[in-house]
Design an enzyme around this catalytic site. Structure first.
Site, PDB file in Angstrom:
ATOM      1  N   GLY A 244      -1.884   2.071   5.233  1.00  0.00           N
ATOM      2  CA  GLY A 244      -2.296   0.990   6.236  1.00  0.00           C
ATOM      3  C   GLY A 244      -2.791  -0.062   5.386  1.00  0.00           C
ATOM      4  N   HIS A 245      -3.115  -1.306   5.950  1.00  0.00           N
ATOM      5  CA  HIS A 245      -3.776  -2.305   5.365  1.00  0.00           C
ATOM      6  C   HIS A 245      -5.371  -1.978   5.238  1.00  0.00           C
ATOM      7  CE1 HIS A 245      -0.203  -5.184   6.268  1.00  0.00           C
ATOM      8  NE2 HIS A 245      -0.327  -4.776   5.006  1.00  0.00           N
TER       9      HIS A 245
ATOM     10  N   ASN B   8      -6.138  -2.535  12.635  1.00  0.00           N
ATOM     11  CA  ASN B   8      -5.111  -2.050  13.615  1.00  0.00           C
ATOM     12  C   ASN B   8      -3.830  -1.586  12.801  1.00  0.00           C
ATOM     13  OD1 ASN B   8      -6.326  -1.362  15.685  1.00  0.00           O
ATOM     14  ND2 ASN B   8      -6.371  -3.183  16.531  1.00  0.00           N
ATOM     15  N   HIS B   9      -3.605  -2.137  11.413  1.00  0.00           N
ATOM     16  CA  HIS B   9      -2.365  -1.888  10.447  1.00  0.00           C
ATOM     17  C   HIS B   9      -2.262  -0.466  10.057  1.00  0.00           C
ATOM     18  CE1 HIS B   9      -1.983  -6.457  10.354  1.00  0.00           C
ATOM     19  NE2 HIS B   9      -2.037  -5.959  11.628  1.00  0.00           N
ATOM     20  N   PHE B  10      -2.475   0.668  10.819  1.00  0.00           N
ATOM     21  CA  PHE B  10      -2.317   2.030  10.273  1.00  0.00           C
ATOM     22  C   PHE B  10      -1.345   3.016  10.741  1.00  0.00           C
ATOM     23  CE2 PHE B  10      -6.619   0.303  10.419  1.00  0.00           C
ATOM     24  CZ  PHE B  10      -6.881   0.075   9.071  1.00  0.00           C
TER      25      PHE B  10
END
Lengths: 585, 263
Positions: free
Chosen positions: A331-332, A505-507
């Site tokens: 993720g981020h 939400n970048h997972f």
């Protein structure tokens, strides 16, 4: 006892981009589609007059209700995971349209290197370049194969943008020209250019002009009102599923969204999925919705939880490195991939920073992916540098130079003085998968229905730290060239650890795509190797995390998966791609 | 101290008078009577000047009643502490002038005060465990105590500490003495049971900034003066015409009360 409903062609978990695109494409072909959404029904009417920072950005009104379900997190297998208790550590999407409604609109294609990361790395640098615990693998698809689907997503969402001077080839230009520019964006671009970099405008699903997409949906021109990220759009000016694909599906008459429906299990017979079991949040009644095709298009944690709970696919074991479900979680992460960089304070400049929109800005891709030679670098993959002009709201932005007292007269003075005089540029870094970063079910904490929470174990490898530090240095270089009077770094210490924060939400990962069922859960049509009528879409299918944001790639793969589902329903079933045995495993 | 712990034997009036008398000390000598009068008498002078000269005209602001804080002295400690964090100065009002204490009171009485949107299943993290957590907001998240209980504990501790050290309640201590206690709070040096005191400081500061800069509909940011100080224009429908400007564009703020009415 769950009540069994009448069978439909397709049943989907979730109504974000992945579920919405699937719904639009399948209903257009005449198939009956039901989408189960655990959040409430919402439409553009909910967002009119909703310019309320406290409600949306501070109390997180559009985010998942963590009192009912959350995740647990820990920095290594030795630790006991703690639950994420408040949305200030997790902004998961919820309600009709999911996170795709309150997204910024940053619409990026991933790089050819991303999809063939293992083979290209070995070919260029040799296998020894890959660190021991790094579990990068090829996706089973090339950029060229995916390009038409990228093009399709950009046209559906109405992306405003300009050609990336160091980007991959495109079959067509963006459907809309770039958004308006501002003096601070131009300052960032000028400084980057002076340093020999190649800045370009962030591609944005915020409309630079009124636009009608190929499905006939009109998206209005952006007003730059500054209430975009974390908000639903007041004007219907953001490319989101509510104004595009969900509306397209609705118009066919073949689509139904059932809100307040929490899916608890995939019902199956071991080889094929039969349907989805869900509970009506209001009445507590349990239902089974049978379908010819079952689609999991929830967020990464939902998809993994449902697979693990339904006992589909072999769970990943970090000790033996066998199994798949839960593997290659990436993720981020806030303190290594996103909220790092350089903040500059300018004593003699003042900008209109309260104005803006979600993806207004510019970026530099010179260090993205494998764009620079990594022979002498102690990390793989890369980062991008960004300057955003997304509209600086006053509760969330109280930046003072380091060393300023945290309260009192001087604090207030500098807080007010610098409110429109400070800029941050950030490095967004890739995060490569490793053996010890994965998802499984938590042994202690439960959701409101009594099922275990999903547990994320996130270990930062040395190369992730080096990559991030390199990014911060480049931010500093650019901020210096921009002429800031004071520069404070949001730095990455050598001993940085996962901060249990899920802010972007970048997972990604856990049910990853590939060529070989031994090392992947789904094929490149997002079809489960072990269950041919189960499709698992979204970020959960990504084997690693690029420096680029995932949304557009999620959209592109949703178009490809929809094509596969249409073939599957119209043909004789079976796997859409033949499984390969790779030498690795 | 015995008196202070028993609301039944404490008359509010002496406290109010003392507070008024000492307002100069509390806010560094810059606050006027009307500013602080409004804090607890439910009355304030009309500062709009529209209705002519009647400077003594008073109006009742229904937002000026306490709902969470039953005990007046807790509220006075809160008001004093928020004003220390965000004081009145040449730029404009401080926390009290912006009605921040009333904003916090309302927030604590609602979902936020009872952590109603949070995951609240045990086991929680004990105080020793909380001290090992790096970020202040994470310490608050993992405490067994909800925000309401944390606020009450923290404010009463500040007051008790002031009594102990200076023989004066927190609001009546000198500015220097108040600074000493706030600094110790910020540094995590005051012993709280619910969370380390640095985490309470962070919570108090965050709530103060929220009260200064949220839409006035929540009871803070009085007259949108918080926004004016930041030159933030609030719930403006569009900046499409001006966003490209080379110059800074100063606009009057719009609140949601106005914005939603127009829709």
């Amino acid at each position: 006892m769950a009540e069994e409903l009448k069978k439909v062609d397709v049943v989907i978990v979730g109504t974000g981009w992945a579920g919405g695109i699937t719904a639009a494409e399948l209903t257009k072909k005449g198939y009956k589609v039901v989408a189960l959404e655990r959040g409430k029904e919402q439409s553009r009417d909910d967002f009119i007059g909703a310019k309320d920072e406290l409600k949306y950005s501070i109390r997180y009104d559009m985010m998942q209700d963590l009192s009912k379900d959350t995740v647990t997190a820990r920095g290594s297998m030795k630790e006991t995971a703690k639950p994420v208790r408040n949305n200030n550590y997790a902004r998961f999407g919820n309600d009709t349209g999911g996170a795709s409604v309150h997204w910024n609109g940053v619409s990026l294609r991933w790089l050819p290197y991303d999809f063939e990361i293992h083979s290209q790395t070995v070919e260029k640098y040799g296998a020894k370049k890959i660190p021991e615990n790094c579990t990068i693998q090829d996706w089973g698809i090339t950029y060229d194969e995916l390009e038409p689907y990228y093009d399709k997503f950009e046209k559906t969402a109405g992306v405003s943008g300009e050609e990336n001077p160091v980007g991959p080839p495109r079959s067509d230009k963006y459907p809309n020209p770039p958004l308006k520019t501002t003096p601070s964006i131009e300052l960032f671009k000028k400084a980057s250019t002076n340093l020999g970099y190649h800045p370009y405008r962030l591609p944005a699903a915020n409309m630079s002009e009124s636009y009608t997409n190929p499905d006939g949906e009109t998206i209005n021109a952006c007003m730059y009102c500054a209430f975009c990220e974390e908000y639903g759009c007041d004007f219907g000016a953001k490319g989101d599923p509510i104004v595009t694909v969900l509306e397209t599906a609705r118009k066919t008459g073949n689509f139904e969204i059932r809100n307040e429906s929490t899916v608890t299990e995939v019902i199956h017979d071991g080889t094929k999925a039969i349907g989805l079991k869900y509970i009506d949040n209001i009445t507590g009644t349990e239902y089974i919705q049978p379908a010819d095709i079952v689609v999991l298009a929830g967020f990464v944690f939902t998809n993994n939880k449902l697979l693990l709970k339904s006992k589909i696919g072999k769970p990943y074991n970090p000790e033996t490195q066998e199994g798949v479900i839960g593997k290659n979680f990436t993720g981020h992460f806030s303190n290594i991939s996103t909220y790092i960089g350089a903040r500059g304070f300018f004593d003699n400049e003042k900008w209109n920073l309260s104005m803006g929109t979600g993806a207004l800005g510019a970026k530099v891709d010179d260090f993205a992916g494998d764009n620079v030679d990594h022979t002498d670098l102690d990390f793989l993959h890369g980062y991008e540098i960004r300057y955003y002009h997304l509209g600086q709201r006053p509760i969330d932005n109280n930046h003072v130079p380091v060393g300023t007292p945290a309260w009192g007269k001087e604090y207030k003075e500098k807080n007010l003085f610098y409110h429109n005089r400070s800029l941050i540029i950030r490095a967004k870094t890739a995060f490569l998968p490793n053996r010890y970063t994965y998802l499984d079910l938590d042994p202690t904490y439960k959701d409101e229905l009594g099922d275990p929470l999903i547990r994320a174990t996130v270990h930062y490898e040395e190369q992730d730290i080096k990559r991030a530090q390199h990014g911060v240095e480049t931010c500093k270089e650019i901020m210096t060239e921009m002429g800031a009077d004071i520069i404070d770094l949001v730095d990455v210490p050598d001993d940085v650890k996962f901060d249990s924060k899920f802010y972007t939400n970048h997972f990604l990962g856990g049910a990853i795509m590939g060529e070989d069922p031994k090392t992947s859960a789904v094929n490149t049509y997002s079809q489960m190797w072990d269950m041919e009528n189960l499709f698992v879409l979204g970020g959960s299918s990504f084997p690693h995390n690029s420096n680029h944001d995932p949304t557009e790639t999620i959209g592109a793969f949703a178009y490809r998966a929809s094509e596969g589902m249409i073939d599957y329903l119209g043909g004789e079933g079976g796997l859409l791609v033949e499984a390969k045995q790779t030498s690795k495993a | 101290m015995a008196n202070n712990n028993n609301p039944k034997t404490e008359s509010h009036d002496p406290g109010r008078r003392n507070f008024l008398k000492n307002t100069g000390l509390v806010v560094g000598g810059v606050a006027g009577g009307s500013l602080l009068g409004g804090l607890f008498t439910n009355q304030m002078k009309s500062d709009e000047g529209k209705k002519g000269k009647s400077e003594d005209a008073v109006k009742v602001d229904p937002a000026h009643a306490r709902v969470f804080f039953g005990r007046f002295e807790d509220f006075i400690v809160l008001a004093t502490a928020t004003e220390l964090i965000f004081p009145e100065d040449d730029n404009g009002p401080g926390a009290i002038g912006l009605d921040v204490p009333y904003f916090i009171d309302k927030q604590l009485a609602g979902t936020w005060g009872i952590n109603g949107d949070d995951y609240r299943q045990a086991p929680f993290t004990n105080l020793e465990g909380l001290k090992k957590i790096e970020k202040a907001d994470e310490k608050v998240n993992h405490s067994r105590a909800n925000r309401g209980k944390i606020f009450l504990e923290g404010l009463r501790l500040m007051n008790a500490e002031s009594m102990k050290r200076f023989d004066a309640s927190f609001d009546q201590a000198t500015e220097e003495q108040q600074h000493e206690i706030m600094s110790d709070l910020e540094a995590g040096k005051l012993d709280m049971k619910s969370i380390p005191s640095d985490a309470f400081f962070a919570l108090l500061k965050q709530a103060t900034l929220e009260g200064a800069f949220s839409d006035p509909l929540y009871g803070g940011n009085k007259n949108m003066d918080g926004w004016r100080m930041k030159e933030f224009a609030g719930a403006r429908p569009s900046y499409a015409d001006v966003i490209e400007s080379e110059e800074f564009v100063k606009l009057d703020p719009i609140s949601l009360t106005d914005y939603q009415r127009k829709k």
